[in-house]
Scaffold this active site. Sequence first.
Site, short mmCIF file in Angstrom:
data_model
loop_
_atom_site.label_atom_id
_atom_site.label_comp_id
_atom_site.label_asym_id
_atom_site.label_seq_id
_atom_site.Cartn_x
_atom_site.Cartn_y
_atom_site.Cartn_z
N ASP A 158 0.45 -1.13 0.15
CA ASP A 158 0.39 0.07 0.10
C ASP A 158 0.90 1.12 -0.17
O ASP A 158 0.38 2.17 -0.03
CB ASP A 158 -1.11 0.04 1.52
N SER A 159 1.70 0.86 -0.06
CA SER A 159 3.03 2.39 0.08
C SER A 159 3.11 2.64 -1.62
O SER A 159 3.33 4.16 -1.70
CB SER A 159 4.78 1.97 -0.05
N ASP A 201 -0.94 -6.21 -0.14
CA ASP A 201 -1.65 -5.01 0.71
C ASP A 201 -3.16 -4.84 0.94
O ASP A 201 -3.52 -4.44 0.02
CB ASP A 201 -1.12 -4.03 1.14
N LYS A 231 -1.29 -9.43 2.75
CA LYS A 231 -0.76 -9.20 4.24
C LYS A 231 -1.48 -7.74 4.96
O LYS A 231 -1.72 -7.17 4.06
CB LYS A 231 0.52 -8.24 3.89
N GLU A 238 -1.62 -5.43 8.54
CA GLU A 238 -0.86 -5.14 9.69
C GLU A 238 -1.75 -5.36 11.26
O GLU A 238 -2.60 -4.73 11.05
CB GLU A 238 -0.50 -2.96 9.04
N GLU A 284 8.98 -3.92 10.19
CA GLU A 284 9.11 -2.88 9.91
C GLU A 284 9.95 -2.29 11.43
O GLU A 284 9.58 -2.03 12.29
CB GLU A 284 7.77 -2.52 9.55
O1 KIV Z 1 3.44 -1.18 1.36
C1 KIV Z 1 4.71 -1.92 2.12
O2 KIV Z 1 5.53 -1.26 1.19
C2 KIV Z 1 5.28 -2.36 3.20
C3 KIV Z 1 6.59 -2.60 3.05
C4 KIV Z 1 7.71 -1.48 3.35
C5 KIV Z 1 7.01 -3.38 3.57
O3 KIV Z 1 4.59 -2.69 4.03
#
Ligand code: KIV
Length: 273
Positions: A53-54, A92, A122, A124, A191
Site C-alpha cells: 500500500d506504499s 496489501d 498482507k 498490519e 518493520e
Molecule cells: O507497503 C509496503 O511497501 C510495505 C513494506 C514497507 C513492507 O508494507
Amino acid sequence: MSTHRKKNFKKVTTNSLQEMKRLGEKISMLTAYDFTLAKIIDESGIDVILVGDSASNVMAGHETTLPITLDQMIYHASSVIRAVDRSLVVVDLPFGSYQGNSKEALSSAIRIMKESGGHAVKLEGGEEIIESIRRILTAGIPVMGHLGLTPQSIYKFGTYTVRAREEEEAEKLREDAKLLEEAGCFAIVLEKVPAKLAEEVAQSLTIPVIGIGAGAGVDGQVLVLHDMLGLNQEFSPRFLRRYLNLFEDIQGAVQTYVRDVKNKDFPNDQESY
Ligand code: KIV
C-alpha cells in the site's frame, strides 16, 4: 540477462519460503505496483513481490498509506500479476478494508484474490486483528503478517521512528508474532525495530520473518523498489541502501531530450520516415 527464463524455474510458494528459512537461505522481497517494473524484478530472480500500500505514497503522491482504496490495490496487483512468472505475489489489504470486522476482512481478501490473481494478502497488526486473520485463513487465502512500525497506524504512533525500543512494546511484539504464527500466517514482515529484538523473534518462530529496518538477523529483507533504485530523493532512512540513482539518471536523459528537441537535433534523418 534473465536469470530464470532460460532455465526450468520453480515458482516460489509459501511452502518454498518456509523451506528457505529451514535451509538458512535468505528471502529477497521488493515492492512493485506496475507491469513493467514487476516484469524486470521477476526476471531478475526476486523471491517475493509485494504490491504494497506504499503505492499510495510512491504512485499516487499521498503523504500516508491511508488513502489508497481496495479498487486501487486490485488495479496495481492485477498489473503486477500479468508480468510475473516465478515470484510469489503478496498484496496489501489497504487501510479500512479489514479492521472493522472479520467478515469485511474476508470479503476484501476474496476480492483481492479473485479480481487481481494475487497469491497472498498482507495485513498490519497483531492481536487486534487476529479474528480477521483467522477468518481469511479459513478461506484458504495465505496471510502474511506485519508488525513493528505499521504505517496504517501512523496517526496513532505520531512518527515513523523505530518501534519496540521499550520492553513493554517489545513484549507485545513477541506475543503478537507468536499469535500470528499460531493462527497460520506463512510469514511476517517486521518493520523498523531493533535488530536484536528482530533476530530473537525470527529465531523463536518457524515461519520466516522478513525485515525492513530490522537488521541482518531475520530470514529475509524487503525494500520499496522506488527507494532502492533512487527514484525518490526525499526518503533517506538509515536502513535504505540505494543501488542506483535513477532520479538523476532520468533527469539527465530528459534534459538532454528537451535540449535535442529545442535544438532541432531530434529527430534526425535516420529517425524519420
Ligand atoms: O507497503 C509496503 O511497501 C510495505 C513494506 C514497507 C513492507 O508494507
